[in-house]
Design a protein around this motif. Structure first.
Motif, PDB file in Angstrom:
ATOM      1  N   ALA A  51     -19.917-119.019  -5.255  1.00 42.65           N
ATOM      2  CA  ALA A  51     -18.527-118.584  -5.076  1.00 42.65           C
ATOM      3  C   ALA A  51     -17.869-118.262  -6.408  1.00 42.65           C
ATOM      4  O   ALA A  51     -17.115-117.287  -6.522  1.00 42.65           O
ATOM      5  N   GLU A  52     -18.173-119.067  -7.422  1.00 45.26           N
ATOM      6  CA  GLU A  52     -17.619-118.810  -8.754  1.00 45.26           C
ATOM      7  C   GLU A  52     -18.191-117.525  -9.331  1.00 45.26           C
ATOM      8  O   GLU A  52     -17.463-116.708  -9.905  1.00 45.26           O
ATOM      9  N   ARG A  53     -19.483-117.318  -9.157  1.00 42.34           N
ATOM     10  CA  ARG A  53     -20.132-116.115  -9.684  1.00 42.34           C
ATOM     11  C   ARG A  53     -19.635-114.849  -9.006  1.00 42.34           C
ATOM     12  O   ARG A  53     -19.403-113.821  -9.655  1.00 42.34           O
ATOM     13  N   ASP A  54     -19.452-114.910  -7.694  1.00 43.31           N
ATOM     14  CA  ASP A  54     -19.090-113.722  -6.923  1.00 43.31           C
ATOM     15  C   ASP A  54     -17.585-113.513  -6.805  1.00 43.31           C
ATOM     16  O   ASP A  54     -17.142-112.613  -6.094  1.00 43.31           O
ATOM     17  N   GLY A  55     -16.802-114.346  -7.458  1.00 47.57           N
ATOM     18  CA  GLY A  55     -15.352-114.148  -7.463  1.00 47.57           C
ATOM     19  C   GLY A  55     -14.606-114.730  -6.290  1.00 47.57           C
ATOM     20  O   GLY A  55     -13.396-114.517  -6.162  1.00 47.57           O
ATOM     21  N   LEU A  56     -15.286-115.511  -5.431  1.00 49.02           N
ATOM     22  CA  LEU A  56     -14.596-116.088  -4.277  1.00 49.02           C
ATOM     23  C   LEU A  56     -13.653-117.219  -4.685  1.00 49.02           C
ATOM     24  O   LEU A  56     -12.644-117.454  -4.017  1.00 49.02           O
ATOM     25  N   THR A  57     -14.001-117.921  -5.761  1.00 51.52           N
ATOM     26  CA  THR A  57     -13.117-118.996  -6.219  1.00 51.52           C
ATOM     27  C   THR A  57     -11.767-118.432  -6.651  1.00 51.52           C
ATOM     28  O   THR A  57     -10.709-118.969  -6.307  1.00 51.52           O
ATOM     29  N   GLY A  58     -11.803-117.340  -7.416  1.00 51.87           N
ATOM     30  CA  GLY A  58     -10.553-116.682  -7.804  1.00 51.87           C
ATOM     31  C   GLY A  58      -9.819-116.115  -6.607  1.00 51.87           C
ATOM     32  O   GLY A  58      -8.587-116.172  -6.540  1.00 51.87           O
ATOM     33  N   ASP A 145      -6.126-109.322  -2.644  1.00 52.57           N
ATOM     34  CA  ASP A 145      -7.479-109.467  -3.162  1.00 52.57           C
ATOM     35  C   ASP A 145      -8.437-109.140  -2.024  1.00 52.57           C
ATOM     36  O   ASP A 145      -8.430-109.805  -0.986  1.00 52.57           O
ATOM     37  N   ALA A 146      -9.278-108.111  -2.223  1.00 50.33           N
ATOM     38  CA  ALA A 146     -10.169-107.675  -1.145  1.00 50.33           C
ATOM     39  C   ALA A 146     -11.128-108.787  -0.738  1.00 50.33           C
ATOM     40  O   ALA A 146     -11.480-108.919   0.443  1.00 50.33           O
ATOM     41  N   LYS A 147     -11.549-109.595  -1.700  1.00 49.49           N
ATOM     42  CA  LYS A 147     -12.493-110.672  -1.387  1.00 49.49           C
ATOM     43  C   LYS A 147     -11.838-111.777  -0.568  1.00 49.49           C
ATOM     44  O   LYS A 147     -12.535-112.562   0.083  1.00 49.49           O
ATOM     45  N   ALA A 148     -10.513-111.869  -0.604  1.00 51.85           N
ATOM     46  CA  ALA A 148      -9.822-112.909   0.155  1.00 51.85           C
ATOM     47  C   ALA A 148      -9.916-112.680   1.652  1.00 51.85           C
ATOM     48  O   ALA A 148      -9.661-113.604   2.436  1.00 51.85           O
TER      49      ALA A 148
END
Length: 456
Positions: A51-58, A145-148
């Motif tokens: 999740a941190e690597r793929d930007g999900l944490t942000g 945020d698109a990932k959100a």
């Protein structure tokens, strides 16, 4: 990060892999194995790293910020709606107020929805989804945020699995209605304190006896708590404008305020506190379930009977930028390592005394041994020698990324072709493009001076 957020991200990763296929998780699995613990702990560590690597944490942080803004907007709307109810019930004071019509305006919708929510909770287990969907929709819009977009479905599934969505939603619904009724009550008192209202009752079908009985019934609970209510004789003379004295007016006002407090504010307060208690109790008991689909195949990778390295999942659309997880204070020394060199190529080259040789990584065992060593003793400078005559396959690039993350600084050495042989320009261009995506510096000459001194 709270435990709920960690489980939320873990569920998001599970759903993402379930729908889009396995992720590039070679390093995530290794780090989870090194950290130890039981299978749920390792699954969670792996998911949090991905999740941190793929930007999900942000994206989660952005979503939570949007959720707070959405909640703030709904709170403001609740306060405005409550004030609007009071104005709608009492008016501007120029006309007498029909006391029972005002009571229905102040309490009718609230009581209907409250009973509907309670019945839905008992018989269906779910109710009030409209407010919840509105909050989720506003949260996503505010997050930007698109990932959100991947987060709300994962949260809903996580809560539904543990039957916590009813209590989370109940806290939201009853909390907002509590604010509406508190706003209504406050505005009601303020308007009565600053304006003079005359109260009457009017009906074509019912007479004074009916309204006297209704008033006594509604005043039973307030009267038990010491709240005064209009007497029967006051109810009978309310229509007589000559007899509408100050005592009658005040008595009706106190009765109306008491009814809103007892039948509007207090039930919502009790229900909100009940939902909050059940929510906190259930949240504290949340645990990861390793039997869920998607977790079973992770058991062998995270708690293997025999350790093994390799690539088994599909290639990603693009490579992930490599960022070192080691600071200069944690690392020391310089190291040179080569990946899958031909036996005809002489190796190693002459090295300065301060530079160590890690040999050639040509087997899973040698890769695993070096990665374990680097995780304990990360070098300050690492040079990785590669033969650009080979194609930059995904396994080699994943290994380069793992090695680079375990060093403070990394350079890739693209070796020259042996005498009499030329490099394939297209293949060399593939190496350059791949290393640029990984954000790793590379060169075609030996970085010996950089390995020894730290500069060129």
């Amino acid at each position: 990060m709270t435990e709920l957020n960690n489980l939320w991200l873990t569920e998001t990763i599970r759903l993402r892999e379930e729908h889009a296929g396995p992720l590039d998780d070679l390093e995530a699995n290794r780090l989870a194995r090194n950290a130890g613990g039981d299978l749920p702990t390792r699954i969670q560590r792996r998911a949090l790293w991905l999740a941190e690597r793929d930007g999900l944490t942000g994206a989660l942080k952005h979503w939570l910020q949007g959720a707070r803004l959405a909640l703030l907007l709904m709170v403001v709307l609740a306060l405005v709606s409550g004030a609007g109810l009071a104005f709608s019930a009492l008016g501007n004071g120029s006309q007498p107020v029909n006391i029972f019509w005002a009571l229905g305006t102040l309490l009718g919708l609230n009581l209907i929805l409250m009973i509907s929510w309670a019945l839905g909770l008992v018989f269906a287990g779910e109710h009030g989804a409209a407010l919840g969907r509105l909050w989720l929709w506003l949260s996503e819009k505010f997050a930007r945020d698109a990932k959100a977009a991947q987060l709300p479905p994962a949260l809903l599934l996580l809560l539904q699995r543990h039957k916590l969505n009813r209590w989370a939603l109940g806290s939201l619904v009853n909390g907002l209605w509590l604010l509406i009724m508190l706003s209504t009550l406050s505005m009601l008192v303020l308007m009565m304190a600053t304006r003079r209202y005359d109260f009457i009752w009017e009906s074509t079908l019912f007479g004074a006896d009916f309204f006297a009985a209704l008033t006594d019934a509604l005043a039973a609970v307030p009267h038990a708590l010491g709240w005064s209510a209009p007497r029967v004789d006051m109810i009978r003379v309310t229509l007589d404008t000559d007899y509408n004295r100050e005592l009658v007016r005040q008595s009706w006002a106190i009765w109306l305020v008491g009814a809103v407090l007892i039948y509007g504010v207090l039930p919502r307060l009790v229900l909100m506190l009940l939902c909050r208690w059940r929510w906190k109790r259930g949240r504290a008991a949340l645990r990861l379930d390793p039997t869920l689909p998607g977790y079973a195949q992770l058991r062998e990778r995270l708690m293997p009977t025999s350790e093994r390295l390799g690539i088994s999942d599909a290639a990603p659309e693009q490579l992930h930028r490599v960022e070192s997880g080691v600071s200069a204070l944690q690392s020391d020394g310089a190291l040179l390592v080569a990946i899958e060199l031909d036996e005809q190529r002489p190796w190693p080259p002459k090295l300065p005394k301060s530079v160590s040789n890690a040999g050639i990584l040509d087997s899973r065992e040698s890769r695993h041994k070096l990665l374990e060593q680097l995780s304990r003793f990360p070098p300050a400078r690492l040079a990785i020698a590669c033969d650009p005559r080979r194609s930059p396959d995904r396994g080699s690039l994943a290994l380069i990324g793992e090695l680079a993350r375990n060093a403070s600084a990394t350079r890739v050495w693209l070796l020259q072709a042996p005498p009499g042989e030329a490099l394939d320009a297209a293949r060399l261009g593939d190496w350059h493009a791949a290393l640029e995506q990984l954000a790793l510096p590379f060169a075609d000459c030996a970085p010996m001076n950089w390995l020894e001194t730290g500069h060129d």
